[in-house]
Every structure is written in C-alpha cells, then in structure tokens.
Design a protein around this motif. Sequence first.
Motif, PDB file in Angstrom:
ATOM      1  N   GLN A 157      93.183  29.955 -12.121  1.00 40.76           N
ATOM      2  CA  GLN A 157      92.442  31.204 -12.277  1.00 40.76           C
ATOM      3  C   GLN A 157      91.105  31.125 -11.566  1.00 40.76           C
ATOM      4  OE1 GLN A 157      92.438  31.577 -16.637  1.00 40.76           O
ATOM      5  NE2 GLN A 157      93.959  33.193 -16.441  1.00 40.76           N
ATOM      6  N   VAL A 190      87.986  34.480 -18.356  1.00 41.24           N
ATOM      7  CA  VAL A 190      88.756  35.058 -17.254  1.00 41.24           C
ATOM      8  C   VAL A 190      89.700  36.113 -17.820  1.00 41.24           C
ATOM      9  CG1 VAL A 190      90.441  34.625 -15.432  1.00 41.24           C
ATOM     10  CG2 VAL A 190      88.601  32.993 -15.835  1.00 41.24           C
ATOM     11  N   ILE A 191      89.649  37.295 -17.229  1.00 45.92           N
ATOM     12  CA  ILE A 191      90.580  38.362 -17.586  1.00 45.92           C
ATOM     13  C   ILE A 191      91.715  38.316 -16.574  1.00 45.92           C
ATOM     14  CG2 ILE A 191      90.869  40.820 -17.991  1.00 45.92           C
ATOM     15  CD1 ILE A 191      88.928  39.476 -19.911  1.00 45.92           C
ATOM     16  N   ALA A 192      92.912  37.986 -17.057  1.00 43.33           N
ATOM     17  CA  ALA A 192      94.043  37.733 -16.180  1.00 43.33           C
ATOM     18  C   ALA A 192      94.768  39.027 -15.819  1.00 43.33           C
ATOM     19  CB  ALA A 192      95.010  36.755 -16.848  1.00 43.33           C
ATOM     20  N   SER A 193      95.661  38.924 -14.836  1.00 46.12           N
ATOM     21  CA  SER A 193      96.351  40.108 -14.313  1.00 46.12           C
ATOM     22  C   SER A 193      97.208  40.791 -15.379  1.00 46.12           C
ATOM     23  CB  SER A 193      97.220  39.713 -13.118  1.00 46.12           C
ATOM     24  OG  SER A 193      98.152  38.713 -13.478  1.00 46.12           O
ATOM     25  N   GLU A 235      96.560  41.096 -18.502  1.00 46.80           N
ATOM     26  CA  GLU A 235      95.675  41.910 -19.335  1.00 46.80           C
ATOM     27  C   GLU A 235      95.200  43.148 -18.588  1.00 46.80           C
ATOM     28  OE1 GLU A 235      93.028  39.067 -21.969  1.00 46.80           O
ATOM     29  OE2 GLU A 235      93.399  38.137 -20.015  1.00 46.80           O
ATOM     30  N   ILE A 236      94.839  42.986 -17.317  1.00 45.47           N
ATOM     31  CA  ILE A 236      94.372  44.123 -16.530  1.00 45.47           C
ATOM     32  C   ILE A 236      95.453  45.188 -16.437  1.00 45.47           C
ATOM     33  CG2 ILE A 236      93.608  44.827 -14.226  1.00 45.47           C
ATOM     34  CD1 ILE A 236      92.345  42.045 -13.954  1.00 45.47           C
ATOM     35  N   GLN A 253      93.524  41.276  -9.007  1.00 43.26           N
ATOM     36  CA  GLN A 253      94.391  40.217  -9.527  1.00 43.26           C
ATOM     37  C   GLN A 253      93.851  39.671 -10.843  1.00 43.26           C
ATOM     38  OE1 GLN A 253      95.609  37.169  -6.759  1.00 43.26           O
ATOM     39  NE2 GLN A 253      95.582  35.585  -8.345  1.00 43.26           N
ATOM     40  N   GLU A 254      92.561  39.355 -10.876  1.00 40.13           N
ATOM     41  CA  GLU A 254      91.911  38.851 -12.078  1.00 40.13           C
ATOM     42  C   GLU A 254      90.419  38.803 -11.808  1.00 40.13           C
ATOM     43  OE1 GLU A 254      92.400  34.062 -11.309  1.00 40.13           O
ATOM     44  OE2 GLU A 254      94.053  35.149 -12.239  1.00 40.13           O
ATOM     45  N   GLN A 263      86.611  36.773 -13.291  1.00 41.43           N
ATOM     46  CA  GLN A 263      85.872  35.868 -14.174  1.00 41.43           C
ATOM     47  C   GLN A 263      84.533  36.513 -14.490  1.00 41.43           C
ATOM     48  OE1 GLN A 263      83.958  32.767 -12.078  1.00 41.43           O
ATOM     49  NE2 GLN A 263      83.690  31.399 -13.825  1.00 41.43           N
TER      50      GLN A 263
END
Length: 979
Positions: free
Chosen positions: A104, A142-145, A147-148, A221-222, A224
């Motif tokens: 990430q 980190v907000i990952a894909s 979650e987005i 994608q993600e 931080q």
Amino acid sequence: MKKVAISIAACLTLVCFIFAASPKASAQQLATATLGGRVTDPAGAVIPGAQVTVTQKATNFQRTTTTNDEGVYVLTNLPPGEYDLKIQANTFNVQVSQSPVSLQVGQNVNLDATLDAGLAEVVDSVGYVPLVDTNSSKVDGVIASREIEGLPLNGRNFLELALLVPGNAPAPNFDPTKTNTVLISSAGQLGRGSNVTIDGSDNNDDVVGGALINISEDSVQEFQIATNRFSAELGRSASSVINVVTKQGTNELHGSASVFWRDRRFQGLPPTFDRRGAEPPFDREQYSFTLGGPVVKNKAWFFGAFEYRNQDGAVLVGERDTATRTIRRGFAGAPLNDLLASGRLDVSPNGVDRLNFRYSIERADDVTASTLVREIGSASQRQAARNNYQAFTANWVRALSPRAVNDFRFSVNNFFNRTAPLSVAPQFTFPSLQDGASFRVPQATRQNRLQASDNFAYVAGKHTFHFGGDVQRVDADFDLGVFQQGRIEFVEDFPTFDHNGDGRVDDNDLLFAVTLRSGVPERALVIPDADNYHFAVFAQDDWRVSPRFTLNLGLRYELDTDVKNVSRTAELNPLILPFLQGQRGRDLNNFAPRVGFNFASKDGRRSLHGGYGIYYDRVVLQIQSLERGLDGRALPVEVRAGNVFFLDPETGQFPPFAPSFSNPFTGFILPGAGASGINIIDNGLQNPSVQQMNLGVQQEFARDFVLKADYVHNFGTHFLIGRTIGEVFNPVVGGADRVVNLESSAKFKYDALLLSLEKRYSKRYLFRASYTLSKAFNYANDDQIPFSNGPIDPANLQLEYGPTPNDQRHRFTFAGTFDLPYDFRLAPILTLASAVPLDILLPDASTRIPQLQRNAGGRLFHNGAELNAFLNDLNAAGGVNGQPLPLAPADARFGDNFSSLDLRASRLFRFGERVSLEPIVEVFNLFNVTNVLGVSNVNYSGYGNVLGSQNFGRPVTTAGGVFGSGGPRAFQFAARFKF
C-alpha cells in the motif's frame, strides 16, 4: 528550546549517517511502497546472496534484488499493488514463493523467509504477513481501493474517507473561491496547511491553502493520510500529508460505467427550515466512466477516467421580515456543474526503468453562499464561481543497481478562479444576518506551479538511505474587487425608533456604527506577480539496529524565497517604515530533524513506536496581497462613521446631513476602527512550525485484526496573527489609519489519544473503527490568514488563548464492507462526535466579550443559565465599556453533538467471470438525526453567537446544508457496470 531541540536531533541524525556501518526501509515515499525482510535457514543463520524477485500481478512488472551479508533484502519505490514474491538461493537449491503480497502507498511490508534444503524445490508460502507496522514511528492510515469503491459517499469525494482515520475531522471553510472543496482538519489544525499530493506531485493552493484539483473517485487506487510524525521525505505541512495514488492500466482490458441519482422527493428537510417557505429544490446526477488496459502487453498500459456531476441544489438563507421583525429562513438555488477527467500512461520497457505520465483536468461552475461573518446569509449573499484546474505529472523510476533506486518527478499544475456576486449592493452586516452582496467579491485568482523532485534510495548494510530534494516555482496573480461595493456594520436587525423624523419607522431609521469602502471603488486591486520559489532537501536513514529494533532518523530543510515580499521592500509605503524592526530577509532556519523508533516482537505481531520531529507549514501567498493591497495606497479602505455618531442623545434623531441606509457612505472618516487598516509583514515573520511527539503501540490480537493506539502531543509556534501596533495619518484616506503587523506570534497546542481497530479483508468482509479523544487550543479562529479584528489587547496575546473553533473532544467512526450470501453487499459508515465550541460576541458583533476566552460557549459555559450567572456578575461590575450586556435565553445552546449513519446496499449480478452489474441503494443519515453545524470558521458551531440577537443560542444552520454529509436523511440510487 526550539534551537536546542533542533541541535540535538540534527546531531543524532548526522552521527548516524556518518557512522553507518552496514536494512529495513520505512520511509514514506510519495506514491510508492517498500518491501523488505530477512532470509534465514532453519537454524536462524542468515543467507546472503539469495535472489528476491517481485512481480506485479496486474502488469507482470518485475524488480529483483539480492540479500546482503545480513541476509536482508529491500525493494524500494515499488508502485502500490499486489505482487508475487519469489526467493531463491543456489546453495539451497530451493525456492519459496508468496502470493499475493499487498503493498500500500506509503507503507512497508516486512516479509521474512526461511529456506530449508530438506524441503521440496518450491514452497508455496513464505508465511503470513502481519498487519503491524514493525518499521516506522509514523501515525497514519491507508484507505484501500475496496473501501473507496464500496463505501457510501454523499457527493463521491474520496477525501471524505480520510475522516475515518483517527485524528482527522471536518474543517471549517475558509476559501470563498472553492466552497465545494473538502477540507480535512488533522491534529486539531484548521485545514489550510495540510499537504495533498497526487501521484507524488504537489496539489495545493499556495494562494490561500487547501487542495486544488479533484479527481474522480473511480480513478483513485488508494490514499494514505499521514496524520503525524511522517518522515523527512514529506514536508510543507505542520499537520498532515494526504498521499493519493491513481489507478493504472493492466494486462487485461477493463472498464466501468456508473450513474448516481438523487432527488428532493427522497430526502428530509433541515430542522432550521421555516416551514412557511417553499421546499428546497434538489436533484443530482453523477456519471462516471473508466477504461484501462494494455498498450503493449507487459510493457505499457493506459487508464482513463471521466466523471460529470450536474446538481441543482440549494443553500439555506435568511430574509429580514420587517413586518414581524424576525429573520425568516428559506432556500435559494445553488446549481453546480463539475467535470473531472484524467488519463494515465505507464511504461516499463525493461526490468530497470518504469515511467508514468498523467494528465488531469477539472471544470467546475457553481452558485453558492459567500463567506459569512454572521450566522446566516441572505439570497443576495450568494456568488457565482468558475474554477478551472489542470495538472500534468511525469515520473521516472530507475533501478540503478540491486541496492540503488532513483525516483524523479516533474509536474505542472495551474488553476484559475473567477468569483462574482449575484447582486450589486453593499454588504449589509446585521447582528443576525449578512445581507446585500459580499464585500469580498468580485475577485479572480490564478496560480501556476512548476515542480521537480528527486528521491534516491540506497541500501547499505543495516541502513536504507533516502536523499533528495524538491524545487517549485509558484506564480500567482490577484484581481480583487474587495470593498468596491462597501460594507455597512449595523448594530440592530430592525429599527426601533423614528430617528430621521419622517413620521414612520423603516430601514432608514436603522442604526449602524461604521461603513467600510474602497477609497477608489471604481478600481479593483490587481497584483500580477505574487510569486515564490520553494526549495527543500532531505536525508532519511532507516536503520535496522537489530531484527526487532529500527531507528528512523531524518533531517529536512525548507526555504521559501519570497512569501514575505523580500524582493519588493523598496515598494513599501514610507508611512510604515518607522514600524518595521530589523532587516527583512528570508526565513533561513527551517531545519526539520525527525527521530523515531520501532521495537517489534519476535513474531512481528506487536510493536512499540514513538518519536519527535519538527514540521513547517507553508506561508500562503495571500499574505503578500495583504501587504501590497492594504498598504494605505493601492486599496485605501475608508472607514467612516455611521449614523450612531450623529444621533442626538436628547431627541434621539439624526440631523439632515447624517448618513442613512439609502446613503450610507457620507460619514466622517474614523481612524481605521473595524477596518483592515495598513497591513505590514513583520520583518521577522517565519514559517509556522509544530513540534510533534508521539508514543504508540500496535497489536495484532487475531488473524487479520490489528489494534493501534497513539498518544500525540503537538506544540506549534510562529502561527500568523494580525496585531495593531499603532496608527498613522494617511493622506490617501484623509485621516488616521491603524497599522496592523502580520507576525508569527500565535501558538498552538494539541493533545490526543488516537485508537483504531482494523480488520483486513478476509472471509468476505473488512472494517475499521476509530476513536479520537483530543483537545486543541490556539490564538485565533484562523491559523494562517489574520482577517479577524485582532486581539482584545494587542499587548497581551495570551488573552487570545482558547479552544479552536473546530475543537471536537470526542470523535468515533466505524466503516466496513460486508459481502453477504447470494452476492448481496452492505457497507455502513457511522459517525459520532461531540459538539464544537461557540464564540460569544458582543451585541454589535464586533468582537467577543473581553473578559472571556475565545470560543467559551460549550467550554466555560454549557447552557444559558451558566452564562447568565457570569453576565449578571459582569453587569453588576459595570458591564463592558460601561454598558450592561443582555442576558441569554434560558434555553440557549452552544453546540450540538453529531450523529449520522450512512448505508449502502447492493447486489452483484455476474455475467461470466469479468462482467457484472451492481444496482445500488444508499441512504445518508438513515435515522434523520438533526445535526447542527456551521460552515465558516467564524461561527462553526452553527448556533447564533451574537448576544442580544434573536438567534443567540439557537440553531441557524444544519450540518451538510441541504444535501451534504450529516444533513437530513436522503436516498440515492445508483448502478455500476464493470467488465
């Protein structure tokens, strides 16, 4: 104290650089990730020379290195994504592999491996990858894909997901040109100084602060959010860095098409709405399309995204009803059209080089409320804005050797804004209402940025070094029509007496204290060259002292060349020269040492980390416009006496020549009372700085579950404030003008306990829960631009010390995505937060009660009865300036807790392996909880704060306005097609 701290930390850093003998990378590289570990045999002996290869699953991009004499390997500057890992040692004639390894943005994955000659030739798994950060001392998330893509977002701005990370909360809006921008308050600050990067390139407004271009949620994608204590590679922020990575193409053609639809028939009404008025108009359609795939398989890939939002919205407005002597509330139209588009090309011609290029644009046109200095504005206080943004980024990563990688970036971005009022009139500033047209518009701003940066990573023994720098040229110009139409400061909402003796009581009998208008109203203030160069260099050493103990040692230096108008000192108004002390020069002492540690358990499932660092904010270029515009010549602001100065105390009437509502700008000139006066930049002005300290633990208590706890203490100095230091006779305005010194005298303090529980995606679900217990204090309701009326006592700034306007003591969030049987999906976001404080202003709304700290409502006083006890004592002692103050209503409130549950439900219909259709239903604020919250930093509580006004202690605005997060319950329907 600061110099001592700098010296000690700098010495420690340099000693470690000099005596580095012989890696564990943990620096937070922009837009990249790091993979490292140790390779041993079953007896624990290290294996040097083992070959380590990672292959990105989506593109087959490969990087290879070998373990050093310590058996350690490090692969830096890897694009985030999922990888296959293979490790092979010829002497063991055995190979191990791990798939997938998820990397990430801004993170480090520690993956140790054991090679056993007695096993089969290929072993399928290296081992389980713990969630605990065993390498660094940073405070981040980190907000990952997944979650987005899966969480419900009201308006589809991915930055709102940063609020799910502890230590972050919504920030008051401070920019009248970008009222639809999402602002994040990190570690108690107000959002101007946070640093947002996209693919490693600066995406910030150097003119007034905050973020610039927005990109489609489907192209992210993600990202931080480094809330605190990030490494020396990151800078230009004393609060947080938001590090965004966009999607890239893969070896398979893929794409999506989505539509989101909302309508007023499926939403509730704000509780502050006057039911006698018409219901607010609202509908919104958002369309999103993406397409990506190979240009040349395994060598080059493309990705593009397009999104368009058409929104017919509304803003809550007030209207003076003279018949009933009340402020009636209703709605006025606020349409918005927003187009987002971006394209990205990635090229990997060999295993040594990787290049990517991205171009993004945004075109936004909207009508919205102007910046308010009162609780609510009228329909005429709306403004029309046009914002055009574009950004180009190029990045070249080259693996110079198995131990050395260089990362070079170049970017260009610019924006243009033009904001115009919807009506031609002065601003009528009543105690309870802001009417007329905002005095801040029309205005136009342009910014162009060129940026080049380089990051060289080198692995040497137990050390991973990063060296690099950043160069930016920022050109800005202003075209400001401020004060052209003028501003009138009324002391009452409605007239109470026939002061002009015409036999009737109407608006021409209203009492007003002063008027403010440009001395040359036919001319706008034009500043064509508010420019600046920014330079930064850094060195970072992540030293793996032992397999379980890592030191993070960094030193950064930053320099801005001309935020203080250094190149234009010869242009200063000679009138102010006696007020300037010393020589004006650049702020040259911005050394930022950072020291941290991480001590991990043997199994990697527990760590203790902490550290100390100094971080610097940018000084926004609007400071230049204040000195160059409000210099007593370019924009002479005439402050004239209102009709209260002409009032006959015996008859209660005005003489015939007194100024009136219909002819207000005829009073005699006052010595700058209530005006911005002549602004000068203090010769000793410095970049705001914050000393950040943290101590935390992480514990993986079950597979895929990690608990994080951090105590954070931040102490900020050199924040900006405007302090009156005297007055001069200004022949341009024909009277005295006060001199306001823009100086680095304000301070800031933040203490917080940050807790989070995260569940990595497995067994069809993930979630994150976070809790923040915090307290924030500063010296002003704005931490960068000194627009307020100034301190109560210019000689005693300590009297300004009080809670920040967004001081939210408790904040809890929960968010997750759950894959249910039969391809149903459920995704909630729950937010609970305590109230922010309220500033209690005098009846003329000019300033707060001098005997109280800022934002005393909800902190010193929790209800009207407690405040009235204080007011009774104050009035018994003579009141304020000999005048008694009115009491507050017994049921007055000073703030409102926040509670909202947003929910998405959907079902996935699959057509083969790669094609799917997903109908979606979303509901925001499911239980229709009333959430009162303001917009402006002047009154962020959302409650009336002017003593004696009919709104005092009563809700004026609603969180989220008509359609935003936390607003009335609203349904949204959507569908997403993917292939």
